[in-house]
Design a protein around this motif. Structure first.
Motif, PDB file in Angstrom:
ATOM      1  N   UNK A   1      24.408 -12.962 -17.990  1.00 59.39           N
ATOM      2  CA  UNK A   1      23.447 -13.739 -18.776  1.00 59.39           C
ATOM      3  C   UNK A   1      22.019 -13.607 -18.256  1.00 59.39           C
ATOM      4  N   UNK A   2      21.876 -12.963 -17.132  1.00 56.49           N
ATOM      5  CA  UNK A   2      20.545 -12.638 -16.626  1.00 56.49           C
ATOM      6  C   UNK A   2      20.621 -11.246 -16.025  1.00 56.49           C
ATOM      7  N   UNK A   3      19.491 -10.548 -16.094  1.00 60.75           N
ATOM      8  CA  UNK A   3      19.529  -9.176 -15.575  1.00 60.75           C
ATOM      9  C   UNK A   3      19.004  -9.086 -14.148  1.00 60.75           C
TER      10      UNK A   3
ATOM     11  N   UNK B   1      16.275  -6.519 -23.074  1.00 67.10           N
ATOM     12  CA  UNK B   1      17.045  -7.740 -22.840  1.00 67.10           C
ATOM     13  C   UNK B   1      16.300  -8.895 -23.502  1.00 67.10           C
ATOM     14  N   UNK B   2      16.525  -9.059 -24.798  1.00 71.65           N
ATOM     15  CA  UNK B   2      15.825 -10.126 -25.538  1.00 71.65           C
ATOM     16  C   UNK B   2      16.269 -11.484 -25.027  1.00 71.65           C
ATOM     17  N   UNK B   3      15.303 -12.326 -24.681  1.00 71.03           N
ATOM     18  CA  UNK B   3      15.623 -13.645 -24.151  1.00 71.03           C
ATOM     19  C   UNK B   3      14.737 -14.646 -24.884  1.00 71.03           C
ATOM     20  N   UNK B   4      15.147 -14.999 -26.109  1.00 66.80           N
ATOM     21  CA  UNK B   4      14.263 -15.719 -27.041  1.00 66.80           C
ATOM     22  C   UNK B   4      13.824 -17.107 -26.595  1.00 66.80           C
ATOM     23  N   UNK B   5      14.613 -17.747 -25.731  1.00 66.18           N
ATOM     24  CA  UNK B   5      14.258 -19.108 -25.308  1.00 66.18           C
ATOM     25  C   UNK B   5      13.327 -19.110 -24.098  1.00 66.18           C
ATOM     26  N   UNK B   6      13.159 -17.929 -23.533  1.00 70.12           N
ATOM     27  CA  UNK B   6      12.505 -17.827 -22.227  1.00 70.12           C
ATOM     28  C   UNK B   6      10.991 -17.583 -22.323  1.00 70.12           C
ATOM     29  N   UNK B   7      10.224 -18.395 -21.614  1.00 72.15           N
ATOM     30  CA  UNK B   7       8.787 -18.131 -21.476  1.00 72.15           C
ATOM     31  C   UNK B   7       8.442 -18.140 -19.993  1.00 72.15           C
ATOM     32  N   UNK B   8       7.468 -17.356 -19.622  1.00 74.02           N
ATOM     33  CA  UNK B   8       7.094 -17.327 -18.204  1.00 74.02           C
ATOM     34  C   UNK B   8       5.595 -17.170 -18.007  1.00 74.02           C
ATOM     35  N   UNK B   9       5.136 -17.632 -16.856  1.00 80.20           N
ATOM     36  CA  UNK B   9       3.705 -17.673 -16.564  1.00 80.20           C
ATOM     37  C   UNK B   9       3.182 -16.473 -15.813  1.00 80.20           C
TER      38      UNK B   9
END
Ligand SMILES: [Zn+2]
Length: 247
Positions: free
Chosen positions: A162-164, A224-232
Motif C-alpha cells: 500500500x506504499x512504495x 503509483x497514483x495516491x489520490x488521497x495523499x498531499x505533501x509539503x
C-alpha cells in the motif's frame, strides 16, 4: 479567517486597556487568524473578556517570548506588530506543540482531527488547514485519515503493497521524536476511498486545492497514483527529510 497584515487600533486592547468595542473586535479576529489549530476560537464581538486577555498573554509568551506579559495590545506596541506578522502563526503553533507534546502513541489513524493536525509540520499544517477549509466551502466533508504515522506502521503498509517506500513524508519527525509530518491523506468522511469519492469529484477538488497551496498531490503521480495523499515537499527531498528526522 486569514491574517490581515495591516490591522491597526485607536486605543489599547486587553488587560487595563481602553477596550473600545471596534478595536477589541479587530484584535479578536486577528488572534483567531493567528492561533494554533488546536485552540478554540474567540467569539467575535466587542467585549474584551478573560478569554481574550488569556489569549493575548499566551501570544505574548509563546510568540514574543515575554517573561512578564502584560496582556495588552497597544496601538504602536510590539504585540500589534507581531499580530500583523504571518510568521507569528508558525511560531505560536510550534511553541504550543512543545507544550502539548504529550502522548504521540497508539494508532495514529484513530487520533482526533486536532491531534492529526498537530502531528504535521507547522508550515505544512497551515496549508493543509487551508485545503480543508476550501474543500468544506465547496460542499465536501474532508477529514484527515493519516497525518503522521510511525515507521513501523509504514513498514506494514510497505509490506502490504500500500506504499512504495519504507520511509515516507508521513514519518517525518523532530529530533526529539515528536511528529513533524510533511504528508497527509485526506478523504471525504462520507465516501472514504469508495468510487463515490471519484464520481463526486472529491479527488480532483483535493488536487486542485492542494496545488493552490503549493503542495504536491499524489493523484498526479503516474507510477503509483495516491489520490488521497498531499505533501509539503517534493519526492526528491525524501532523503533529506529522513536525515532531518534522525532516522
Ligand atoms: Zn499518504
Amino acid at each position: 479567517m486569514s491574517i490581515n497584515q495591516s490591522i491597526f487600533i485607536e486605543k489599547s486592547v486587553g488587560k487595563n486597556g481602553i477596550n473600545q468595542p471596534f478595536d477589541v473586535e479587530i484584535i479578536k479576529k486577528q488572534l483567531n487568524a493567528q492561533m494554533p489549530v488546536s485552540y478554540s476560537r474567540l467569539m467575535i464581538n466587542g467585549t474584551c473578556d478573560s478569554n481574550t486577555i488569556d489569549t493575548i498573554i499566551d501570544f505574548q509568551k509563546k510568540v514574543l517570548g515575554f517573561r512578564q506579559p502584560d496582556g495588552r495590545v497597544d496601538p504602536n506596541g510590539k504585540t500589534l506588530l507581531a499580530l500583523n506578522d504571518p510568521v507569528s502563526s508558525v511560531k505560536w503553533n510550534k511553541n504550543s506543540n512543545q507544550v502539548i507534546n504529550g502522548q504521540w502513541t497508539g494508532d495514529s489513524s484513530r487520533w482526533s482531527q486536532t491531534k492529526k493536525l498537530q502531528s504535521l509540520n507547522p508550515v505544512f499544517r497551515v496549508k493543509v488547514q487551508n485545503v480543508l477549509d476550501a474543500l468544506t466551502q465547496r460542499g465536501f466533508q474532508p477529514k484527515i485519515f493519516f497525518g503522521w504515522r510511525s515507521v513501523s506502521v509504514q513498514q506494514e503498509l510497505f509490506n502490504k503493497g500500500r506504499s512504495k517506500v519504507r520511509f515516507s513524508f508521513h514519518n517525518a519527525q523532530n529530533t526529539d521524536g515528536t511528529p513533524n509530518a510533511y504528508a497527509a491523506d485526506i478523504i471525504d468522511k462520507r465516501w472514504g476511498w469508495e468510487k463515490k469519492a471519484e464520481d463526486n469529484g472529491f479527488w480532483s477538488a483535493l488536487g486542485e486545492e492542494a496545488k493552490k497551496q503549493g503542495l504536491v498531490w499524489g493523484g498526479d503521480w503516474t507510477s503509483f497514483k495516491d489520490v488521497a495523499h498531499i505533501q509539503g515537499r517534493q519526492n526528491s527531498e525524501l532523503a533529506k527529510t529522513k536525515q532531518e528526522s534522525g532516522l
